[in-house]
Structure formats: structure tokens, C-alpha cells
Write a protein that holds these residues in place. Structure first.
Motif, PDB file in Angstrom:
ATOM      1  N   GLY A  98       0.643  -1.381  -0.097  1.00 49.12           N
ATOM      2  CA  GLY A  98      -0.105  -0.052  -0.099  1.00 49.12           C
ATOM      3  C   GLY A  98       0.771   1.460  -0.069  1.00 49.12           C
ATOM      4  N   LEU A 140       0.513   3.877  -2.923  1.00 50.18           N
ATOM      5  CA  LEU A 140      -0.024   5.098  -2.493  1.00 50.18           C
ATOM      6  C   LEU A 140       0.930   6.209  -2.956  1.00 50.18           C
ATOM      7  N   VAL A 176      -6.696  -0.438   1.455  1.00 48.02           N
ATOM      8  CA  VAL A 176      -6.578   0.127   0.196  1.00 48.02           C
ATOM      9  C   VAL A 176      -6.903  -0.721  -1.122  1.00 48.02           C
ATOM     10  N   VAL A 223      -6.206   1.933  -7.352  1.00 51.47           N
ATOM     11  CA  VAL A 223      -4.978   2.771  -7.209  1.00 51.47           C
ATOM     12  C   VAL A 223      -4.040   2.825  -8.533  1.00 51.47           C
ATOM     13  N   SER A 281      -9.215   6.861  -3.684  1.00 54.54           N
ATOM     14  CA  SER A 281      -9.469   6.683  -2.184  1.00 54.54           C
ATOM     15  C   SER A 281     -10.643   5.640  -2.004  1.00 54.54           C
ATOM     16  N   THR A 282     -10.428   4.855  -0.814  1.00 54.81           N
ATOM     17  CA  THR A 282     -11.418   3.861  -0.570  1.00 54.81           C
ATOM     18  C   THR A 282     -12.417   4.608   0.346  1.00 54.81           C
ATOM     19  N   GLN A 320     -10.767   5.260   3.629  1.00 57.54           N
ATOM     20  CA  GLN A 320      -9.830   6.457   3.624  1.00 57.54           C
ATOM     21  C   GLN A 320     -10.580   7.520   3.535  1.00 57.54           C
ATOM     22  N   LYS A 344      -1.731  11.685   2.885  1.00 59.13           N
ATOM     23  CA  LYS A 344      -2.119  10.266   2.361  1.00 59.13           C
ATOM     24  C   LYS A 344      -1.748   9.116   3.092  1.00 59.13           C
ATOM     25  N   LEU A 364      -3.785   6.399   5.052  1.00 62.08           N
ATOM     26  CA  LEU A 364      -3.591   5.036   4.990  1.00 62.08           C
ATOM     27  C   LEU A 364      -3.561   4.202   6.001  1.00 62.08           C
TER      28      LEU A 364
END
Length: 758
Positions: free
Chosen positions: A21, A25, A116, A121, A139-140, A143, A172, A176
Motif C-alpha cells: 500500500g 500510495l 487500500v 489505485v 481513495s476507498t 480512507q 495520504k 492510509l
């Protein structure tokens, strides 16, 4: 569910998410903010892993701020106040359509991925790289929930809000890490519930319940598919998709959500098509926030409750801490306000004084023996418009009020109480001429004396030239004879009077100390109506003074639990003996039976009280009580500019305003309504033998415009302002002050003048 290792380390799931992640990310964020090269991505990823390790293991989740509900003593709603209009509800109380709509449009793979969404992504990275700009986010829902927690924690601080929403790799990464923690600890259903309760839906509505009420005037549990789709669509940009201000744009967005719900199989294509044809079906309810929306004209009482909360240490050691609890909300505050008394107060005020009048009125009712504030109202409504104000004319400056108003002769019973406690007989006789110089010297506190200036002696006169003694206490009180009470305070001294006033909770509305001058006997020091009502409640309760209270109980909802908060309690203490109080009650019954307050009488119900009209007629009062309620009514110009001579109030013209003429009837109607249906209680009275065997008539000064008008300009103009004097070799100056041009917030006349008329 995988568990965290002891000591706060990462579980295998979190370790894997960290490896995959964080690196992905970093690339996603880099793409999102248009960092150019692959090398940069690698550096960012390396730095990101180190930053990830440095973050605290657990995210602090502040309680969600919610609306606070203020209730009267019977549980009726007075007002709702909030920094965030939010009502937290469990997921079971949210329409299944709403749950599916928000997932479909915001994170359709929510139930398939972890904290994530790696596919999401990579898809966003690819699309953004090809377009050269941020064309798609990744973004989920988890998140997004974490980001909303950061925003909620920031409150109304714009700097903190900007930090919580800025597009940086650091934010971010923090998002995360905490998303991983949240997924581990809460699970999908609880995350969805929390997300729906924290999210902003526009139009001041936070959380799905407030949004459903705002846009459709219904509960979130009752939302149909097209209503749910509309609300879900708003979340991405509450201003852009605001259905109240842009119906077309909101409709397009709603239909996008419906198509997406069909795409993921939440509804059929036919259902989506049918829902798209439906109108938005808005039934908007306006935000009802704050004391300005209070029922029963109780805006100022509501504001007083807020001031109590923000000022009382029982709710937090500092004002900042108390404000934080207040803004967090979720409170249910049951107050002492009696709806019957409040209705009666507002009705009487409305009947007698118009909000557009040159002068205003304010009134308060207190329960003797408990300190409970039963009612509080005024003629100028709570608000920002013409003939409205946010200044609570009933209370002290520190509690949102003005600087007070001279109470005039309504202060005289406090002088009488001090004299009786000092051993003076209730039939004490003084010569009480029509006019006289103040006796001198007069004992003050700290062993000093007040002295009249021989070169320019302060003088005092009665309201009418026909008021010539000798008088005893009963007749002098009924007729409100100034010279009698000046002789009384000169006999007993100033200190016993200020001491008695303090025991009865009587203080200046601006918080300053009461000066050691004999003119205080005539009510020259500015007080608030609530102060005077509560002071007279001391007489009604046979000498027991109780501090005023407005709050009965408070419960606070935090998350899924409710707790009770400690509230300030009234403290009661004996201010005078029962005999003294009973004697005052006997004296003040004479005021409403045969004296200046006859127009305030309550018929067969026993009552007592005192009128007050200040020098120049800037203020007029009636303060009175029964054994079970005490109330004060003030009438005057809050800006202290308009004398009440040749004036129209409530549509009725008056040559001169007296305490028994305008405030008295307001008090009578207010108390009659407040006491309707309540038990009739009797006073404990005492026999007061006549001190003077002479028939003097009823002493009513109402309407006596023949002869001297009683203004007596210049008689004691220098008494409070600039008089010199001393005790021994020590000078004892009295305070001197003046009213600046345009002065506001309800001043008296600087303490100068007679002050105490009937």
C-alpha cells in the motif's frame, strides 16, 4: 479478524498492506499531484515508508459533534443549537437504498478490498498518467472516513481544516495507516455506519439523518431509491450538486448514481430508468439552529442557558474546555423554565409594550426557596433585525446583558431589611419633610464616614409636595417616601445595607462594587431584572436566599452511549431572620393594597411588591411576589436616552410614567397567568402598630401632575458624582462618572439624582 500484536506492532495483514500500500500510495499521490518522473516515485515511496513507521499506532477519533436540544421543565423543546447539525443513527436506521447508493458511487468494491484498493489505485494511476492531470481518485470509503475524522477533529479552525484536506503525500500516508487500523478494528458495517454519520451533505447537514431531514423532512430509514441516490451524489461536491440551488445539476448527479447502482447490480435497469424519471421531490426544512429559533419567546432564556454553560466551572476548568463540550453537543438540557410562566410573561409583555416602542420592557420570574428561573422575556425579540437585539435586558453584563438600570425605590425594602436586622422597630417614625439635606456624617464600611459637602450640600425631595411627615415605616414604604429612607440609612449606616444587599445576591449589573454612599437607599445603582426578582424571592421564602439556576439536568450522547453531566446547583443561605422577612412581607403587602402598587394587585391572591421610578423617569419598575413566585418588570430605554414623559407605550399615551402605572400592570397580568391553577398560599405576617396616628389618604402618586413634578433637578446631583468627605484625616471621595454620548447597553444615569420614586 487478524489481531494487532501486543506492544502496538503491526499484524501480518498490516505488514503486507504497508509494503504494497505505501509504495503504491506514494505513486498514486505523486500522480495525483503531477510529480513527473519514476525516480521521484521511488524516492517518495522510500520516504513514505519511513514516515509510515513514525506515525502513532492508533488514530484518535473525536466524538462526533451533534445538535444539542434545550427543553423546558416539562420536557417541551425550546430550541436546538449546534456547531454541526447532526444526529447519529445506527446503520439499521438507514435505508438499505442509502447504504447501497453511497457504496456504489463512492467505492463499489468496498466489500471486496481492504483499506487500500490496489486495483483502484493502479487504474487511477494509469488514467491520470495518460491525461497528465488528476482525472480519477483512488481513495476507498475507509480512507474517506479517516479524512473526515481529521476534518471533524479540526473543528472550525480554518488552518487545521486546510491541513486535514491538503493534497500531500504525508497526509495520504497518515490516512492510509489509519485506514488499515480502522479496517482491522471496526469491520465494514461499522465503517459504513460511521461514514454515513460523519459525512457532510451540504445545507448545514452533517450525517445522513440530518441530510434526510433537511432535504426531504423524513428520517434516513424512510428514504426511497431516488432520494438515496440524490443524497449519495451530493457527497462528492455539496456545493456543486446542491439540489436547493441547482436542481438540474443535482438531477444529473442523482441519475449518475442510479446508473451506477444498476451497473453493480444493486437495482435493476428498469428500476433505475423509472427512478430517473421521478422529480427530485424535495421537501426542504430550514435549518433551525440557535436561540433565535426558540419557542415561546424564550430566545433570551436559551441564551442565558448557553452563558451558564460557558461560564460555570462545573462544565470544565477553562472557558475553552467548556466551549469544546458545548460545540461537541449531543446534549439534552432540561431547564427550569416553566412553560405556563413563560407564556404568561410573553403574553403580558406583548399586550403592554410594542417591540417598536421607544422604550422596552424586560421581565423575569423566579421560584422562592429554589432559585429556579421560571420565565424570562422582553419586548424586543432576539435577533439581528430592526427592533430586535441580542442583548438580554433581564440579566447582568457578564451573562450577555447590559449594564443594568437604576431600580429606584424597589431597593428600599433592602434598606428596611437591614434596619430591622439592626434592631430598628417596624413602627419607627422619622420627620420625613418634603425636602431635606442628607444627614451627615453617615457611617460607611471600614470605619470611614460619608460627609455631605457644607458648601454644596446634597439634598433629596419626595415625589410630591404633599408628602410631608412624620411617617412610620409602614406608611413611608406604601407611599415610597424618599426622605424617610434617607434618614433611615443615615441612622443605621451604609455598610449594613450593602452587606444585606450582598446576602440577597444584589450586585451591580456591570460587576462593579456598590459605592459607599447614602444615595444607594434610593436605588441609584444599576441592577438587572433577574437580580431584583431573585432578591425579592428572599422575602417570599422568609429570609432564605438561593442563587439563581436555569438548568435541572444534562445528558450527553457520545457514540452509542449516554452519560449524565453534573450541573450547577442552587446554594441557599439565610440572608435575614424569618421575623425580618415576615415584617417586610407585611410592609410590602401594604404597597399593593393601599399604596403605589395597587394596579399590580392579584385580587384575592395574597401578593406583595414595590414600585420604582428613577430620576428623570429613565426607568420604571415593579418588583413583587407571592409565597410561590417572585417577579420583576423593568420599563425604560436601554440606551438611556428617552425620558418617559409625554410618551406612548403599547399604544397608550402617558404624561408621566410611574412604577405602578406601566410596569405594575405588566407584572399583574404576568403573575396572574403564571399562577393560574397554582395553590393560593398566604404570607406569614406580623402586626405592625401604627407609629403615627394620622389619616393621610392612600398615598398613590399616580397621575398627580398638578404642582411640582417631582423631578427636583439639582437636589442631589452631586451626591454620587464628585462629593467630597472623609473620616478622620482620610478623605472618602464618592465615585464620579458620566454617560458618554451614544452610550449603549442599558445604562442608568450615572447614579446621580433622586433615583427612588414610587
Amino acid at each position: 479478524m487478524p489481531k494487532k500484536r501486543s506492544g502496538g506492532g503491526l499484524s501480518p495483514t498490516q505488514q503486507a498492506a504497508k509494503f504494497l500500500g505505501v509504495s503504491v500510495l506514494a505513486g498514486a499521490v505523486a500522480a495525483g499531484i503531477a510529480l513527473p518522473a519514476v525516480g521521484a516515485l521511488g524516492l517518495a515511496a522510500k520516504g513514505s515508508v519511513e514516515s509510515f513507521d513514525e506515525l502513532p499506532a492508533n488514530m484518535k477519533t473525536p466524538p462526533l459533534s451533534q445538535r444539542t436540544t434545550i427543553l423546558d421543565a416539562e420536557g417541551g423543546q425550546i430550541a436546538t443549537v449546534y456547531s454541526r447539525d447532526r444526529t447519529v443513527v445506527p446503520l439499521k436506521d438507514v435505508s438499505p437504498y442509502m447504504q447501497k447508493a453511497i457504496v456504489a458511487i463512492e467505492d463499489s468494491r468496498f466489500y471486496q478490498h481492504g483499506a487500500v484498493d490496489l486495483k483502484g489505485v493502479l487504474r487511477a494511476l494509469n488514467k491520470n498518467a495518460r491525461s497528465g492531470e488528476v482525472a480519477q481518485g483512488a481513495s476507498t470509503l475507509t480512507q474517506q472516513y479517516v479524512k473526515n475524522v481529521f476534518v471533524e477533529e479540526a473543528g472550525d479552525d480554518p488552518t487545521k481544516v486546510a491541513q486535514a484536506t491538503q493534497q500531500t503525500i504525508g497526509r495520504k500516508i497518515r490516512e492510509l495507516k489509519y485506514a488499515i487500523q480502522v479496517e482491522e478494528e471496526l469491520g465494514k458495517k461499522k465503517i459504513l455506519e460511521n461514514y454515513l454519520n460523519i459525512t457532510f451533505f451540504g445545507q448545514q447537514a452533517y450525517g445522513v439523518e440530518a441530510a434526510a431531514q433537511r432535504y426531504f423532512s423524513k428520517s434516513a430509514r424512510d428514504l426511497n431509491v431516488q432520494e438515496a441516490a440524490l443524497l449519495a451524489g451530493i457527497v462528492q461536491s455539496p456545493s456543486r450538486y446542491d439540489p436547493v440551488n441547482d436542481e438540474a445539476e443535482a438531477t444529473k448527479r442523482r441519475n449518475t448514481v442510479l446508473r451506477r447502482m444498476a451497473d453493480v447490480g444493486d437495482i435493476s435497469r428498469a428500476q433505475a430508468a423509472e427512478a430517473m424519471k421521478a422529480p427530485l421531490g424535495l421537501k426542504v426544512s430550514k435549518p433551525k439552529n440557535g436561540c433565535i429559533t426558540a419557542a415561546k419567546g424564550a430566545g433570551f432564556f436559551c441564551d442565558y442557558v448557553r452563558e451558564v454553560f460557558l461560564n460555570d466551572p462545573v462544565f470544565g476548568k477553562t472557558r475553552e474546555k467548556r466551549a469544546k463540550v458545548w460545540n461537541q453537543g449531543g446534549l439534552t438540557i432540561r431547564t427550569t423554565m416553566d412553560p405556563q410562566a413563560q407564556d404568561a410573561t410573553q403574553r403580558s409583555i406583548k399586550d403592554h409594550v410594542y417591540k417598536s416602542d421607544e422604550v422596552a420592557t424586560a421581565a423575569s420570574i423566579v421560584q422562592p426557596g429554589t432559585g429556579k428561573i421560571l420565565a424570562m422575556g422582553q419586548s424586543r425579540p432576539y435577533g439581528f433585525g430592526k427592533n430586535q437585539t441580542q442583548i438580554n435586558l433581564s440579566v447582568d453584563q457578564a451573562m450577555g446583558g447590559g449594564m443594568g438600570y437604576q431600580p429606584g425605590s424597589t431597593f428600599k425594602p433592602i434598606v428596611a431589611a437591614a434596619a430591622l436586622e439592626d434592631g430598628m422597630p417596624a413602627n419607627k417614625v422619622y420627620p420625613s419633610p418634603y425636602e431635606m439635606s442628607y444627614p451627615s456624617p453617615v457611617a460607611a464600611c471600614d470605619g470611614r464616614n460619608w460627609k455631605n459637602d457644607p458648601a454644596s450640600p446634597a439634598e433629596v425631595a419626595n415625589e410630591n409636595k404633599s408628602e410631608v411627615g412624620p411617617y412610620d415605616m409602614k406608611e413611608a414604604t406604601a407611599k415610597s417616601v424618599n426622605t424617610y429612607y434617607v434618614q433611615m440609612i443615615s441612622d443605621i449606616g451604609i455598610c449594613p445595607v450593602t452587606s444585606m444587599a450582598k446576602k440577597m445576591g444584589v450586585e451591580r449589573a456591570d460587576g462593579d462594587k456598590m459605592p459607599q454612599v447614602p444615595s444607594i437607599a434610593l436605588g441609584t445603582q444599576e441592577m438587572s431584572p433577574l437580580t431584583m426578582a431573585n432578591a425579592y424571592a428572599t422575602f417570599a421564602s422568609r429570609g432564605m436566599y438561593c442563587t439563581p439556576v436555569a438548568i435541572e439536568s444534562i445528558s450527553q450522547r457520545v457514540g452509542d452511549s449516554t452519560k449524565s453531566l453534573q450541573v450547577p446547583k442552587s446554594t441557599c443561605s439565610r440572608a435575614m431572620s424569618e421575623k425580618t422577612a415576615d415584617t417586610i412581607n407585611t410592609l410590602l403587602r401594604g404597597v399593593v393594597e393601599d399604596g403605589t402598587g395597587k394596579k399590580a394587585g392579584l385580587g384575592s391572591r395574597p401578593s406583595a411588591g414595590k414600585t420604582g421610578t428613577t430620576d428623570e423617569r429613565y426607568a420604571a419598575w415593579f418588583v413583587g411576589y407571592t409565597p410561590n413566585m417572585a417577579g420583576a418588570v423593568w420599563v425604560g430605554d436601554p440606551a438611556h436616552k428617552r425620558k418617559m414623559v409625554g410618551i406612548t407605550i403599547g399604544g397608550v399615551p402617558y404624561g408621566k410614567v410611574f412604577g405602578g402605572e406601566v410596569p405594575g400592570p405588566i407584572w399583574g397580568d404576568m403573575m396572574s397567568g403564571a399562577l393560574e391553577g397554582k395553590p393560593v398560599e398566604n404570607f406569614n405576617t406580623v402586626h405592625i402598630p401604627d407609629g403615627v396616628d394620622r389619616d393621610r389618604g392612600d398615598g398613590n402618586d399616580e397621575g398627580r401632575d398638578d404642582g411640582d413634578d417631582g423631578d427636583n433637578d439639582g437636589f442631589i446631583g452631586g451626591l454620587v458624582g464628585g462629593n467630597n468627605g472623609g473620616g478622620g484625616d482620610q478623605p472618602f471621595p464618592t465615585p464620579s462618572f458620566s454617560i458618554p454620548e451614544g452610550f449603549f447597553r442599558g445604562q442608568g444615569n450615572g447614579g446621580n439624582g433622586n433615583g427612588g420614586r414610587g
